[in-house]
Design an enzyme around this catalytic site. Sequence first.
Site, PDB file in Angstrom:
ATOM      1  CB  SER A  65      10.124 -39.396 112.287  1.00  0.00           C
ATOM      2  OG  SER A  65      10.880 -40.591 112.254  1.00  0.00           O
ATOM      3  CB  THR A 199      13.434 -40.985 118.292  1.00  0.00           C
ATOM      4  OG1 THR A 199      12.522 -39.986 118.753  1.00  0.00           O
ATOM      5  CG2 THR A 199      14.851 -40.538 118.578  1.00  0.00           C
ATOM      6  CB  THR A 217      14.045 -37.116 116.664  1.00  0.00           C
ATOM      7  OG1 THR A 217      12.676 -37.079 116.279  1.00  0.00           O
ATOM      8  CG2 THR A 217      14.270 -36.124 117.787  1.00  0.00           C
ATOM      9  NE  ARG A 227       8.324 -31.857 121.819  1.00  0.00           N
ATOM     10  CZ  ARG A 227       8.678 -33.065 121.380  1.00  0.00           C
ATOM     11  NH1 ARG A 227       9.511 -33.187 120.365  1.00  0.00           N
ATOM     12  NH2 ARG A 227       8.198 -34.153 121.957  1.00  0.00           N
ATOM     13  CB  VAL A 228      13.962 -29.373 123.321  1.00  0.00           C
ATOM     14  CG1 VAL A 228      14.978 -30.495 123.402  1.00  0.00           C
ATOM     15  CG2 VAL A 228      14.555 -28.168 122.595  1.00  0.00           C
ATOM     16  N   GLY A 229      12.233 -32.231 122.676  1.00  0.00           N
ATOM     17  CA  GLY A 229      11.677 -33.459 123.228  1.00  0.00           C
ATOM     18  C   GLY A 229      12.662 -34.221 124.086  1.00  0.00           C
ATOM     19  CG  ASP A 230      12.047 -38.505 124.417  1.00  0.00           C
ATOM     20  OD1 ASP A 230      11.762 -38.012 123.308  1.00  0.00           O
ATOM     21  OD2 ASP A 230      12.030 -39.733 124.628  1.00  0.00           O
ATOM     22  CB  THR A 250      11.280 -44.367 119.969  1.00  0.00           C
ATOM     23  OG1 THR A 250      10.660 -43.686 118.871  1.00  0.00           O
ATOM     24  CG2 THR A 250      10.685 -45.765 120.070  1.00  0.00           C
ATOM     25  N   GLY A 251       8.966 -42.418 121.096  1.00  0.00           N
ATOM     26  CA  GLY A 251       7.542 -42.266 121.385  1.00  0.00           C
ATOM     27  C   GLY A 251       7.191 -40.832 121.748  1.00  0.00           C
ATOM     28  N   GLY A 253       7.670 -38.007 123.500  1.00  0.00           N
ATOM     29  CA  GLY A 253       8.767 -37.524 124.314  1.00  0.00           C
ATOM     30  C   GLY A 253       8.357 -36.608 125.437  1.00  0.00           C
TER      31      GLY A 253
END
Length: 339
Positions: A65, A199, A217, A227-230, A250-251, A253
């Site tokens: 990941s 992450t 991550t 897509r861009v996460g948190d 983490t999780g 996002g």
Amino acid sequence: MIRCGLFFLCLLPPVCLASLPLVINTWPFQNAAAAAWDALQKGLSPLDAAEAGCARCEQDQCDGSVGFGGSPDERGETTLDAMIMNGDTMEVGAVGNLRRVKNAVGVARAVMNYSDHTFLVGESATMFAEGMGFKSEDLTTNRSRDIFSQWLNQKCQPNFRKNVFPNATMSCGPYKPQAKLQSGPGRKHGLIDLRSHDTIGMIVIGQKGQVAAATSTNGATHKVPGRVGDSPVAGAGAYADSSAGGAAATGQGDIMMRFLPSFLAVELMRGGDDPSTACKKAISRIKKYHPDFFGALICANTTGGYGAACNRSPGFTEFHFMVSNSQTNNPVQEKVYCI
């Protein structure tokens, strides 16, 4: 060279004995914790140590990941997100949807060091990285190809589409928007695949209370391209302030970034909450709106106290993380039970 060190498993006590310096990171990524701790022992700064820890995870492809060769998007490509933050100066460097460069946290540090910007994304972030001397190379591996191929054979299930035609629950795209929108969140995906949202988030606090944080991550598996996460978002994926402390998340996002849990936890510690309480309150804020979301948070204050919290969801009842400080002098795995 990273020394192996002893590897323990501890249940996080209600009150942690504060000790500096401190390294704490999400998940049982022992080599990452050891790399950051070794950097501190060699006299490097907390910021250098946080970068070293996340870079080690990128090299190790932690849980598939982090780093290259994991979490292919709908086109089968692996892209990377990363962030680093200096709690002394409040400087941030971040990259999102980074293509063809393995050392994402290093590029984030370069954004901080060699530009007045905070966040670069996509192909332009890759061009910046190449200009700064980072090697361009394919992030795809046989493993990521297999994940992508299997997903195609399963009619692109699961995916992150909603309100589209053809029906995304039964077929692949290309998709077009439905005429009528259905309000509310998308469909649930059943049991959480922990490795699809992992992450590495790391907090490092120096002997004098200097706080740094970093994340890296390869994002959500089968994500929509772009897509861009948190993780690379300051205040969401991580936050550092040497006047209060640091936190990292983490999780899921896409849910967690809407609540800025890392910023909230640091502000709660500034207001007097201990790290465990701050983490729990930040998780509870999200839980109010998304009772079954998958997520966890680590928190540390400037005296070396630390804590963690996670939300109980199907298949996720406890959260493991790593700690190194002057009392352990080696990475120690600890855990908390989810609320």
